[in-house]
Design an enzyme around this catalytic site. Sequence first.
Site, PDB file in Angstrom:
ATOM      1  CE  LYS A  48      -0.170  -0.644   4.962  1.00 55.37           C
ATOM      2  NZ  LYS A  48      -0.955  -0.973   6.145  1.00 55.37           N
ATOM      3  CE1 TYR A 257      11.347  31.705   2.184  1.00 57.88           C
ATOM      4  CE2 TYR A 257      11.638  29.340   1.988  1.00 57.88           C
ATOM      5  CZ  TYR A 257      11.211  30.539   1.460  1.00 57.88           C
ATOM      6  OH  TYR A 257      10.637  30.578   0.224  1.00 57.88           O
TER       7      TYR A 257
END
Length: 357
Positions: A48, A257
Amino acid sequence: MVTPDGRAAIGRRVSAPLRLDLDGAALVANWRWLAARTPGAACGAAIKADGYGLGARAVMTRLAAAGCRDFFVATWDEAERLGTLPKGVALSVLHGPREADMAVALAHPARPVLNTAEQVRRWRVGGGGACDVMVDTGMNRLGLSVAEATSGLLDGLGIETLMSHLACADEPEHPMNARQLGAFAGIAGRIGARRRSLANSAGVLLGPDYGFDLTRPGLALYGGIAAPGSAGIAPVVSVSAQILQLREIAAGESVGYGATWTAKRPTRVAIANIGYADGFLRALGPSGMGRIADAALPVIGRVSMDLLAFDATDADGAGEGEWIALDYDLPRLAKASGLSQYELLTGLGDRFERRWR
Ligand SMILES: *Cc1c(COP(=O)(O)O)cnc(C)c1O
């Protein structure tokens, strides 16, 4: 359409500046090692979430060639994206059929895992054939309660695999393990199914008692350390990113940043082509480490969406276009970041070129 790496519908026309190198031999060796832990049981594979980020199709192809016969995805969309199943391979869809899935589910070779009374009814009314059934033995997540499962609800169904799922298998001493084992053994004796299956990766490591007829490891196949006693598990995934720009900064200058990192010395900064949109989340920044040959390159500053800065002062030979190998040691990064090893794998994004060897 599914490309050979099992991912994007449109093929790449340029090489990607970030790569996952995937070790097919290690994947198969992990599967074999897990299979040997529960000698009486067949060993399946949970693929999955696109094979935990590696590429479900590529994982299935390699494990099927090695002899794996049972695969697990979560949804019918995932089942469809796998394309044609290899010969002799069975696929189970863990979340079962919603009403909207029924047309696909009835036509698809995969079996549904029936989790609710409503799903059982839906599968019967639709005239569906062989199915799997999930029983909840204490996790209180998916599955019929023991009372529902023994109420006659399942009478006459062609059940291939009766399953349950362990809540605490990664903690071998947790009392829940023995409780769930007992509950599952009890109900398995009262419901007619061809096979019984309880263990995920960590469940396999709890020992042969947890093997029953079929196991369902995911994480450990991909190099995750699911629980103590994982000595035979080898890493499968290597992460690398190309340097886009190099700059020399003076002591006192900041990077990135928020200007959260300040150089204490004249520093060579390498800006690489990977960021949080690729799954390298901001939580990984503080413990992040890269390598070029023998030189260690600590991650510096805040992780950007598409870019990551390294202190490359010790890698003075490296130029633009050089590849930085990121340390992607799953247990180490999980411990340092608070993310799980599952999150570290399933978050790996679409911009990586996945290269199997
Ligand atoms: C995801 C999943 C697995 C595999 O679990 P791992 O911990 O990755 O080994 C097995 N069974 C079920 C029902 C699952 O949802």
